[in-house]
Write an enzyme that holds these catalytic residues in place. Structure first.
Site, PDB file in Angstrom:
ATOM      1  N   CYS A  73       0.832  -1.204   0.000  1.00  0.00           N
ATOM      2  CA  CYS A  73       0.000   0.000   0.000  1.00  0.00           C
ATOM      3  C   CYS A  73       0.871   1.261   0.000  1.00  0.00           C
ATOM      4  O   CYS A  73       1.856   1.334   0.741  1.00  0.00           O
ATOM      5  CB  CYS A  73      -0.924  -0.006   1.220  1.00  0.00           C
ATOM      6  SG  CYS A  73      -2.022   1.423   1.255  1.00  0.00           S
ATOM      7  N   CYS A  80       0.465   0.316  10.297  1.00  0.00           N
ATOM      8  CA  CYS A  80       0.005  -0.726   9.369  1.00  0.00           C
ATOM      9  C   CYS A  80       1.114  -1.564   8.739  1.00  0.00           C
ATOM     10  O   CYS A  80       2.005  -1.040   8.062  1.00  0.00           O
ATOM     11  CB  CYS A  80      -0.837  -0.094   8.265  1.00  0.00           C
ATOM     12  SG  CYS A  80      -1.596  -1.365   7.219  1.00  0.00           S
ATOM     13  N   CYS A 149     -19.347  -6.577   4.161  1.00  0.00           N
ATOM     14  CA  CYS A 149     -18.760  -5.269   4.457  1.00  0.00           C
ATOM     15  C   CYS A 149     -17.492  -5.155   3.610  1.00  0.00           C
ATOM     16  O   CYS A 149     -16.853  -6.165   3.318  1.00  0.00           O
ATOM     17  CB  CYS A 149     -18.413  -5.197   5.947  1.00  0.00           C
ATOM     18  SG  CYS A 149     -17.564  -3.674   6.426  1.00  0.00           S
ATOM     19  N   CYS A 209     -19.504   1.863   9.129  1.00  0.00           N
ATOM     20  CA  CYS A 209     -18.673   1.274  10.194  1.00  0.00           C
ATOM     21  C   CYS A 209     -17.445   2.176  10.325  1.00  0.00           C
ATOM     22  O   CYS A 209     -16.653   2.285   9.389  1.00  0.00           O
ATOM     23  CB  CYS A 209     -18.275  -0.144   9.794  1.00  0.00           C
ATOM     24  SG  CYS A 209     -17.102  -0.908  10.930  1.00  0.00           S
ATOM     25  N   ARG A 281     -17.533  -2.716  18.441  1.00  0.00           N
ATOM     26  CA  ARG A 281     -16.778  -3.924  18.099  1.00  0.00           C
ATOM     27  C   ARG A 281     -15.432  -3.997  18.816  1.00  0.00           C
ATOM     28  O   ARG A 281     -14.640  -3.045  18.761  1.00  0.00           O
ATOM     29  CB  ARG A 281     -16.526  -3.933  16.583  1.00  0.00           C
ATOM     30  CG  ARG A 281     -16.002  -5.258  16.044  1.00  0.00           C
ATOM     31  CD  ARG A 281     -15.657  -5.155  14.561  1.00  0.00           C
ATOM     32  NE  ARG A 281     -16.742  -4.669  13.733  1.00  0.00           N
ATOM     33  CZ  ARG A 281     -17.734  -5.408  13.244  1.00  0.00           C
ATOM     34  NH1 ARG A 281     -17.755  -6.697  13.468  1.00  0.00           N
ATOM     35  NH2 ARG A 281     -18.687  -4.870  12.509  1.00  0.00           N
TER      36      ARG A 281
HETATM   37  N1  SAM Z   1      -6.754   0.327   3.280  1.00  0.00           N
HETATM   38  C1  SAM Z   1      -8.022   0.552   3.848  1.00  0.00           C
HETATM   39  C2  SAM Z   1      -8.061   1.735   4.783  1.00  0.00           C
HETATM   40  O1  SAM Z   1      -7.030   2.139   5.287  1.00  0.00           O
HETATM   41  O2  SAM Z   1      -9.160   2.259   5.006  1.00  0.00           O
HETATM   42  C3  SAM Z   1      -8.616  -0.643   4.546  1.00  0.00           C
HETATM   43  C4  SAM Z   1      -7.785  -1.533   5.417  1.00  0.00           C
HETATM   44  S1  SAM Z   1      -7.094  -0.826   6.906  1.00  0.00           S
HETATM   45  C5  SAM Z   1      -5.978  -2.105   7.366  1.00  0.00           C
HETATM   46  C6  SAM Z   1      -8.431  -0.834   8.072  1.00  0.00           C
HETATM   47  C7  SAM Z   1      -8.164  -0.385   9.484  1.00  0.00           C
HETATM   48  O3  SAM Z   1      -7.460  -1.384  10.196  1.00  0.00           O
HETATM   49  C8  SAM Z   1      -7.329   0.856   9.710  1.00  0.00           C
HETATM   50  O4  SAM Z   1      -8.037   2.048   9.494  1.00  0.00           O
HETATM   51  C9  SAM Z   1      -6.932   0.699  11.168  1.00  0.00           C
HETATM   52  O5  SAM Z   1      -7.886   1.323  12.006  1.00  0.00           O
HETATM   53  C10 SAM Z   1      -6.935  -0.820  11.375  1.00  0.00           C
HETATM   54  N2  SAM Z   1      -5.572  -1.331  11.601  1.00  0.00           N
HETATM   55  C11 SAM Z   1      -4.624  -1.515  10.668  1.00  0.00           C
HETATM   56  N3  SAM Z   1      -3.483  -1.980  11.230  1.00  0.00           N
HETATM   57  C12 SAM Z   1      -3.717  -2.087  12.550  1.00  0.00           C
HETATM   58  C13 SAM Z   1      -2.919  -2.483  13.674  1.00  0.00           C
HETATM   59  N4  SAM Z   1      -1.646  -2.844  13.527  1.00  0.00           N
HETATM   60  N5  SAM Z   1      -3.487  -2.483  14.898  1.00  0.00           N
HETATM   61  C14 SAM Z   1      -4.775  -2.109  15.045  1.00  0.00           C
HETATM   62  N6  SAM Z   1      -5.573  -1.711  14.032  1.00  0.00           N
HETATM   63  C15 SAM Z   1      -5.054  -1.691  12.798  1.00  0.00           C
HETATM   64 FE1  SF4 Z   2      -2.832   1.230   3.364  1.00  0.00          FE
HETATM   65 FE2  SF4 Z   2      -2.718   0.063   5.740  1.00  0.00          FE
HETATM   66 FE3  SF4 Z   2      -3.143   2.689   5.581  1.00  0.00          FE
HETATM   67 FE4  SF4 Z   2      -5.096   0.966   4.770  1.00  0.00          FE
HETATM   68  S1  SF4 Z   2      -4.309   1.213   6.858  1.00  0.00           S
HETATM   69  S2  SF4 Z   2      -4.378   2.803   3.701  1.00  0.00           S
HETATM   70  S3  SF4 Z   2      -3.807  -0.699   3.983  1.00  0.00           S
HETATM   71  S4  SF4 Z   2      -1.283   1.594   4.931  1.00  0.00           S
END
Ligand code: SAM
Ligand code: SF4
Ligand code: DTB
Length: 348
Positions: A73, A80, A149, A209, A281
């Site tokens: 990404c 992330c 979802c 959500c 959640r």
């Molecule tokens: N890329 C899309 C976005 O950012 O909207 C969808 C996937 S993203 C992984 C969805 C959510 O997962 C993020 O907004 C964050 O709140 C949560 N998330 C990602 N990595 C995480 C982590 N290491 N610990 C807790 N929550 C996490």
């Molecule tokens: Fe990309 Fe992860 Fe950020 Fe979603 S949360 S936009 S997957 S870097």
């Protein structure tokens, strides 16, 4: 705790609960802080009371996540493991096929999930063949009787409408933290961009959500600020994930400590009170929690989980262990499309 908070919060809750016109969009930071700062057991009791007014407290909505496109990404979200710029052990893959995802959907349904949440490591949705495939996946999963979802990053109103027409139930897009703290965590898009995507989702009449993460180094005021943003949305998001950070080695937040149970409990209970009709959640972070700890979180008003051995890329309790926990705690998984609210009519 500031002197007077307990008194003010108790009075506020009493007046508010007795009228039960409780869907408020004009909470102030001070009001939310006065609830957040209640003595913990009092806070949990108040949250459990509100929970019972709006929901059948035995019911828990169970979703399974599927990462349909993993890693690579372009964004810089500091938490992330899927951001291309961080060296993490996450294995990248391109978009899964329709058949692979349908196989996972059938398996999730057989194990008792009511919702499948498709996640893609995209910055935003693009109008291309990959999105066409996701739209087909949504239609296919809806056809087998599961709520669907998606969490695909930013999207415009037209894209949200296409998903809605295909049978999408909800769209996840988190605000992640307060407006003030957000810029410490993500620089490649703005808080306003997040809110614009949520508005597009709402315009397409999808269920919203949206929640965030605690344990990233934010202050108490930032947690309260995040709740202020969520409560200001009208209508409130139907579903509010409260993640605790999963610190993943290689990410900028990879060496942070696990968030304490007490902080998660306080946040869940406050969320339940200020967003009383929303499904709250327990998202990332359950693997580190014992059943007794999770029982407290359910008591404080959490009524949804992600089940299955993986979240998007990190480990999570599997269905069998969650089923065992539900039996021991006297909880029941909601059926797909089941409406688990009580007392208040379904909003039109
Ligand atoms: N890329 C899309 C976005 O950012 O909207 C969808 C996937 S993203 C992984 C969805 C959510 O997962 C993020 O907004 C964050 O709140 C949560 N998330 C990602 N990595 C995480 C982590 N290491 N610990 C807790 N929550 C996490
Ligand atoms: Fe990309 Fe992860 Fe950020 Fe979603 S949360 S936009 S997957 S870097
Ligand atoms: C949400 O709030 N949490 C989920 C879901 N919505 C998409 C994702 C959690 C991801 C945790 C880190 C991982 O497994 O990659």
């Amino acid at each position: 705790m500031k002197a007077g908070y307990k008194h003010n919060a108790t009075q506020l809750l009493k007046a508010w609960c007795s009228s039960m016109q409780a869907i408020k969009h004009n909470w102030t930071l001070e009001e939310i802080a006065s609830i957040y700062d209640l003595p913990l057991m009092e806070l949990v009791f108040q949250a459990a009371t509100v929970h019972r007014h709006y929901f059948d407290p035995r019911k828990v909505q169970v979703s399974q996540l599927v990462s349909i496109k993993t890693g690579g990404c372009p964004e810089d979200c500091h938490y992330c493991p899927q951001a291309a710029r961080y060296a993490t052990a996450t294995k990248r893959h391109g978009l899964l096929s329709y058949d692979e995802v349908m196989g996972m959907a059938e398996a999730a349904k057989a194990k008792g999930a009511s919702r499948l949440c498709l996640g893609a490591a995209w910055r935003e949705v693009k109008d291309n063949a990959q999105f066409d495939t996701v739209v087909e996946m949504v239609a296919g999963i809806n056809k087998i009787g599961l709520e669907v979802c998606c969490t695909l990053g930013m999207l415009n109103e037209n894209q949200a409408r296409r998903l809605k027409e295909a049978g999408l139930y909800a769209y996840n897009h988190n605000v992640d933290s307060s407006k003030e703290f957000y810029k410490n965590i993500i620089s490649t898009r703005k808080y306003e961009d997040r809110l614009a995507t949520l508005a597009n989702v709402r315009k397409a009449e999808l269920s919203v959500c949206s929640g965030g993460i605690i344990g990233m180094g934010e202050s108490k005021e930032d947690r309260i600020g995040m709740l202020l943003t969520l409560t200001s949305l009208n209508p409130h998001p139907e579903s509010v994930p409260i993640n605790t950070l999963v610190p993943v080695p290689g990410t900028p937040l990879g060496d942070r400590q696990t968030t304490s149970l007490w902080e998660w409990l306080r946040m869940i209970a406050t969320t339940r009170i200020v967003l009383p009709r929303s499904v709250v959640r327990l998202s990332a972070g359950r693997l580190e929690r014992s059943e007794a700890e999770q029982a407290l979180l359910f008591l404080a008003g959490a009524n949804s989980i992600f089940s299955g051995e993986k979240l998007l890329t990190t480990p999570n309790p599997d269905f069998a262990s969650d089923q065992g926990m539900f039996e021991r705690l006297g909880l029941q998984a909601c059926q797909p499309f089941e409406y688990c609210h009580v007392a208040a009519p379904r909003p039109s």
